[in-house]
Design an enzyme around this catalytic site. Structure first.
Site, mmCIF file in Angstrom:
data_model
loop_
_atom_site.group_PDB
_atom_site.id
_atom_site.type_symbol
_atom_site.label_atom_id
_atom_site.label_comp_id
_atom_site.label_asym_id
_atom_site.label_seq_id
_atom_site.Cartn_x
_atom_site.Cartn_y
_atom_site.Cartn_z
ATOM 1 N N GLU A 78 0.825 -1.208 0.000
ATOM 2 C CA GLU A 78 0.000 0.000 0.000
ATOM 3 C C GLU A 78 0.862 1.264 0.000
ATOM 4 O O GLU A 78 0.458 2.304 -0.500
ATOM 5 C CB GLU A 78 -0.926 -0.008 1.228
ATOM 6 C CG GLU A 78 -2.359 0.370 0.866
ATOM 7 C CD GLU A 78 -3.340 0.146 1.996
ATOM 8 O OE1 GLU A 78 -4.207 -0.732 1.828
ATOM 9 O OE2 GLU A 78 -3.280 0.831 3.031
ATOM 10 N N HIS A 94 7.503 -27.072 0.425
ATOM 11 C CA HIS A 94 6.783 -28.148 -0.254
ATOM 12 C C HIS A 94 5.661 -27.594 -1.111
ATOM 13 O O HIS A 94 4.720 -28.304 -1.441
ATOM 14 C CB HIS A 94 6.250 -29.134 0.788
ATOM 15 C CG HIS A 94 7.347 -29.729 1.619
ATOM 16 N ND1 HIS A 94 7.980 -30.897 1.281
ATOM 17 C CD2 HIS A 94 7.974 -29.258 2.730
ATOM 18 C CE1 HIS A 94 8.937 -31.150 2.169
ATOM 19 N NE2 HIS A 94 8.953 -30.170 3.056
ATOM 20 N N LYS A 139 -13.652 1.440 -2.953
ATOM 21 C CA LYS A 139 -14.561 1.811 -1.849
ATOM 22 C C LYS A 139 -15.787 2.523 -2.406
ATOM 23 O O LYS A 139 -16.924 2.216 -2.050
ATOM 24 C CB LYS A 139 -13.852 2.775 -0.899
ATOM 25 C CG LYS A 139 -13.150 2.128 0.250
ATOM 26 C CD LYS A 139 -12.790 3.191 1.290
ATOM 27 C CE LYS A 139 -11.751 2.677 2.251
ATOM 28 N NZ LYS A 139 -11.171 3.703 3.097
HETATM 29 O O1 PA5 Z 1 -2.987 1.829 5.926
HETATM 30 C C1 PA5 Z 1 -4.096 2.313 5.817
HETATM 31 O O2 PA5 Z 1 -4.312 3.524 5.982
HETATM 32 C C2 PA5 Z 1 -5.295 1.436 5.530
HETATM 33 O O3 PA5 Z 1 -4.934 0.125 5.238
HETATM 34 C C3 PA5 Z 1 -6.253 1.454 6.703
HETATM 35 O O4 PA5 Z 1 -5.596 0.958 7.838
HETATM 36 C C4 PA5 Z 1 -7.510 0.629 6.437
HETATM 37 O O5 PA5 Z 1 -8.114 1.017 5.241
HETATM 38 C C5 PA5 Z 1 -8.497 0.810 7.582
HETATM 39 O O6 PA5 Z 1 -8.768 2.160 7.764
HETATM 40 P P1 PA5 Z 1 -9.409 2.720 9.081
HETATM 41 O O7 PA5 Z 1 -8.455 2.494 10.193
HETATM 42 O O8 PA5 Z 1 -9.632 4.163 8.802
HETATM 43 O O9 PA5 Z 1 -10.686 1.985 9.302
#
Ligand code: PA5
Length: 474
Positions: free
Chosen positions: A298, A327, A441
């Site tokens: 990410e 394996h 989203k």
């Molecule tokens: O790293 C990030 O920002 C995302 O992966 C969030 O952790 C994830 O989308 C969850 O978001 P939130 O904590 O706002 O619910």
């Protein structure tokens, strides 16, 4: 339990280097030297901005004395009152707690009798599979359960729908005191969870505005569930601080995270090595690989530089478990495309020694195992795998944890976070946003019929996609 080992984790990159694995396969040390200036600039940029912007996580090992005491007080009271602790969260709000629990507690923690556990059973619900929610409710008693709702944005649909289900259930089953079963961990101002927390008087922890989801394990997101389950969170923070010290120099050959970022940068950008497999040789570290995958994917998977130039960069993280995946995946790693780096996580000293019994004397190939230990066997298999990769000219490296404990895990978390920040600098991308996640989203909300203008527009746009053709559906 013996005294916790306070030793540094070690990064061994021998098998990344051309003077060790062969000039046609590895990275020439001169390539690293050639990047000294860029590496130093990356280091200075990150250090200069520590604690500000999205670099708030760099100060977490230092700035939390009051918060840590608050966490320890709440954790104690949770342990006294509840027999189950459930985290409702996803992504950066779940992967850390899962990884830490697996690393630092008994591998069958939930199945241990209460007196051996030293804390409530822990479930981290990081999906909205309807069967999973039903299954959870089959095995917990909500009257004896504390729910930690974790969402930085306070708006994530997955977490908020879990909240809706659970709060309704608590009101029904517990009645008046239902709000005492919920702890909220969220931004100080933004989102709906903070409003709900204030409205209902939930116990509350904040995620600092300058700490993004995937960098949040060392704030209350990760520290509270860990402390509830009896993990020494002060040791985790001390480990992180020790790694921070090692990452302060701009000498690429002395700063482990900077060296790692430079090596992966060269691998990606100059050698088309676009996959990194993290392969712990320890079940305890299995979910550290998951946590790393989110952080690396990410943060670095981006289509534009900070100035908006198209780039489409990133290295695909993958996870494997030693020895299990020898394996399953190893054949591909040794003979498939030259597109991967394998990162082994090695444990110096396991927390237990398991001896292999003698027997089967009639079969020498089995009998020779008798009297040895599983510890020696797993290490021999790791070394064997490392050698097989070396022989086939596949880049690999090893991170050694002298022992898996709160101190070394704190170091490991901080090492990966620093590496990611440095790699973002070298790639000149914003490592702290995730615009690519937004599209899915918004499209999901449109599909679900949210009447907000933004989603209505997306629903219209989605109608413009070509209709599915029957001949492609078998
Ligand atoms: O790293 C990030 O920002 C995302 O992966 C969030 O952790 C994830 O989308 C969850 O978001 P939130 O904590 O706002 O619910």
């Amino acid at each position: 339990m013996g005294k916790m080992l306070h030793e540094p984790i070690v990064l061994d990159v021998n098998h990344m280097m051309s003077d060790v694995i062969g000039f046609q396969y590895g990275i020439d040390p001169c390539q690293v030297d050639g990047m000294k200036e860029a590496a130093s600039a990356a280091q200075h940029n990150v250090q200069k901005n520590r604690g500000t912007g999205w670099l708030g996580w760099m100060q977490l090992p230092y700035d939390q004395e009051e918060i840590v005491s608050h966490i320890e007080r709440v954790a104690k009271s949770v342990r006294e009152q509840f027999d189950t602790f459930v985290v409702l969260g996803i992504g950066g709000s779940a992967l850390g707690p899962i990884a830490i629990q697996q690393a630092l507690n008994h591998l069958h923690y939930n199945e241990l009798p209460a007196e051996k556990r030293g804390g409530p059973r822990l479930y981290v619900e990081d999906n909205i599979d309807p069967e999973r929610m039903a299954a959870l409710l089959d095995v917990i008693d909500v009257k004896k359960t504390c729910f930690n709702v974790i969402t930085k944005s306070g708006a994530t649909a997955e977490t908020m729908s879990q909240y809706l289900i659970i709060s309704e259930l608590l009101k029904k089953e517990v009645g008046e005191g239902w709000a005492e079963h919920i702890i909220a961990t969220t931004d100080r101002e933004k989102g709906n969870l903070i409003k709900l927390a204030k409205e209902n008087g939930f116990e509350l922890f904040h995620i600092p505005a300058s700490v993004g989801g995937r960098f949040s394990e060392l704030c209350p997101v990760g520290l509270l569930p860990a402390a509830v389950c009896g993990i020494d969170i002060r040791e985790m923070l001390a480990g992180a601080a020790a790694m921070d010290e090692r990452c302060k120099t701009d000498d690429v050959w002395q700063n482990p995270a900077l060296l790692e970022a430079v090596l992966q940068y060269i691998a990606m950008q100059e050698m088309d090595v676009n996959v990194q497999v993290v392969m712990p040789y320890a079940d305890s570290l299995k979910y550290m690989a998951d946590w790393f995958c989110q952080l690396w994917a990410e943060s670095l998977g981006k289509n534009v530089t900070r100035k908006g130039m198209a780039v489409n960069v990133g290295q695909t993280p993958a996870k494997a478990l030693g020895v299990t995946d020898q394996h399953s995946q190893l054949q591909l790693y040794t003979e498939g495309p030259y597109d991967k780096v394998i990162t082994f996580l090695k444990v110096g000293q396991f927390r237990t020694v398991t001896e292999i019994s003698h027997g089967c004397e009639q079969f020498p190939d089995v009998a020779f195992l008798g009297g040895k230990t599983l510890n020696a066997l797993i290490d021999a298999e790791r070394r064997g795998t490392e050698y097989a990769l070396y022989r086939s000219g596949r880049m690999n490296q090893t991170i050694v944890l002298p022992e898996v404990n709160a101190y070394t895990i704190g170091q490991l978390l901080f090492f990966f976070e620093m590496t990611t920040a440095y790699a973002g600098e070298l790639l000149d991308i914003d490592a702290f946003n995730q615009p690519g996640v937004e599209e899915s989203k918004i499209a999901s909300y449109a599909v679900l019929g949210n009447q907000n203008e933004k989603y209505l527009r997306k629903a219209e746009e989605m109608k413009g996609r070509p209709a599915s053709k029957d001949e492609y559906i078998l």
